[in-house]
Design an enzyme around this catalytic site. Structure first.
Site, PDB file in Angstrom:
ATOM      1  N   ASN A  82       2.855  -3.283 -49.089  1.00 41.99           N
ATOM      2  CA  ASN A  82       4.169  -2.710 -49.243  1.00 41.99           C
ATOM      3  C   ASN A  82       5.286  -3.901 -48.332  1.00 41.99           C
ATOM      4  O   ASN A  82       6.254  -4.161 -48.944  1.00 41.99           O
ATOM      5  CB  ASN A  82       4.098  -1.409 -48.705  1.00 41.99           C
ATOM      6  CG  ASN A  82       3.617  -0.433 -49.775  1.00 41.99           C
ATOM      7  OD1 ASN A  82       3.255  -0.769 -50.986  1.00 41.99           O
ATOM      8  ND2 ASN A  82       3.138   0.755 -49.101  1.00 41.99           N
ATOM      9  N   GLU A  83       4.820  -4.068 -47.003  1.00 40.99           N
ATOM     10  CA  GLU A  83       5.593  -4.992 -46.341  1.00 40.99           C
ATOM     11  C   GLU A  83       5.883  -6.351 -47.024  1.00 40.99           C
ATOM     12  O   GLU A  83       7.115  -6.826 -47.026  1.00 40.99           O
ATOM     13  CB  GLU A  83       4.950  -5.112 -45.001  1.00 40.99           C
ATOM     14  CG  GLU A  83       5.987  -5.553 -43.737  1.00 40.99           C
ATOM     15  CD  GLU A  83       5.309  -5.374 -42.536  1.00 40.99           C
ATOM     16  OE1 GLU A  83       5.486  -4.243 -41.950  1.00 40.99           O
ATOM     17  OE2 GLU A  83       4.534  -6.474 -42.015  1.00 40.99           O
TER      18      GLU A  83
END
Length: 314
Positions: A82-83
């Site tokens: 996600n990062e």
């Protein structure tokens, strides 16, 4: 003009290398206010902050230069991915550092392997040259003028830390058992090296009624699907005296023991067993809980000593 911040995107399981990288940056002149790294004191997420809101705000509100510390640990972490996606959406400039043993072909997702990155795990001239290119980028983005000698010393110290963090299992978490005989001790780990990469075990069937002695190495990284898909092998060095000539290595995959037999010699040999030899289906590799070495009773119960070293994936 908005100043850059260096954002170190990494798995918490690779925090030793992430911390070493941040220390590298300190030594060449960056301050903790210029670095975002959740694992390092001074650059970590402040107490009381909600983790994902804080990191999201840093990514979207700051002018960041992202360092992706890529590994198998990174790609099995939904938080890391996600990062990565958030940084990619921002179109932030980035550099990929690949952990030892992790290759460009292993890269997945939105960060492509067509962009030049740096493979850790070596201190050769090419690796140093690529880091020197990175030095130019740092100086341009952060207004630094780094002394070359200072840079080279800090760079080589970091490369040394990364070199020691290959896919090696910590053998400190090893226990010995006589299978089916809890009252006697015919199998005992008698020595562990301080670096937790070598164990020595005594196998003595005169001291047990069991026909099987085992040494179990407990693992902490349970999801091995990525390793299987990328064709990894379980590797180790081992040797034994004349009292032990044959062994099995068993992987407990989804609560089922999958064995492969190997022959031991008094000379040290390297063993390389593909994960596919243990189990040729990807789904069970989601859960690997232990690695077990099993030794069988010989007709003549001569005590033996076994040394197992550098248990790793390659």
């Amino acid at each position: 003009m908005q100043n850059y911040k260096l954002f170190v995107s990494h798995s918490s399981k690779d925090e030793e290398v992430a911390n070493a990288f941040v220390n590298f940056m300190y030594k060449i002149g960056l301050s903790n206010e210029q670095i975002i790294c959740s694992s390092t004191p001074g650059t970590h997420i402040p107490a009381g902050e909600e983790i994902y809101n804080y990191l999201g705000n840093q990514i979207y509100n700051e002018k960041i230069y992202a360092i992706f510390l890529l590994s198998d640990n990174y790609y099995v972490s939904s938080d890391c991915l996600n990062e990565m996606g958030a940084i990619w959406l921002k179109k932030a400039e980035s550099l990929c550092l690949l952990m030892p043993g992790f290759d460009f072909k292993d890269m997945e997702g939105v960060v492509k392997n067509t962009k030049i990155g740096i493979k850790l795990g070596s201190c050769d001239s090419m690796t140093k040259s690529l880091f020197n290119d990175y030095k130019v980028e740092l100086e341009r983005k952060f207004g630094l003028n780094v002394n070359l000698t200072r840079w080279e010393v800090a760079r080589d110290e970091f490369l040394g830390v990364a070199l020691n963090n290959a896919r090696v299992f910590d053998m400190a978490f090893s226990r010995s058992f006589c299978i089916g005989d809890d009252d006697n001790d015919g199998c005992a780990v008698i020595k562990k090296e301080s670096n937790s990469r070598q164990i020595t075990a005594k196998i003595d069937f005169n001291e047990t009624v069991s026909n099987l002695c085992s040494i179990i190495v407990y693992v902490t990284t349970n999801d091995f699907r990525h390793h299987f898909i990328n064709g990894r092998s379980l590797c180790f060095e081992a040797y034994a005296d004349s009292g032990v000539s044959r062994g099995q290595v068993e992987l407990r995959i989804s609560n089922v023991d999958m064995p492969v037999t190997f022959l031991l010699d008094t000379d040290e040999n390297t063993y390389r067993i593909s994960l596919e030899q243990f189990c040729n289906s990807v789904t069970p590799w989601k859960n690997l809980s232990e690695i077990k070495f099993v030794f069988q009773r010989k007709r003549v119960g001569v005590p033996g000593k076994v040394v197992i070293k550098n248990l790793r994936l390659e």
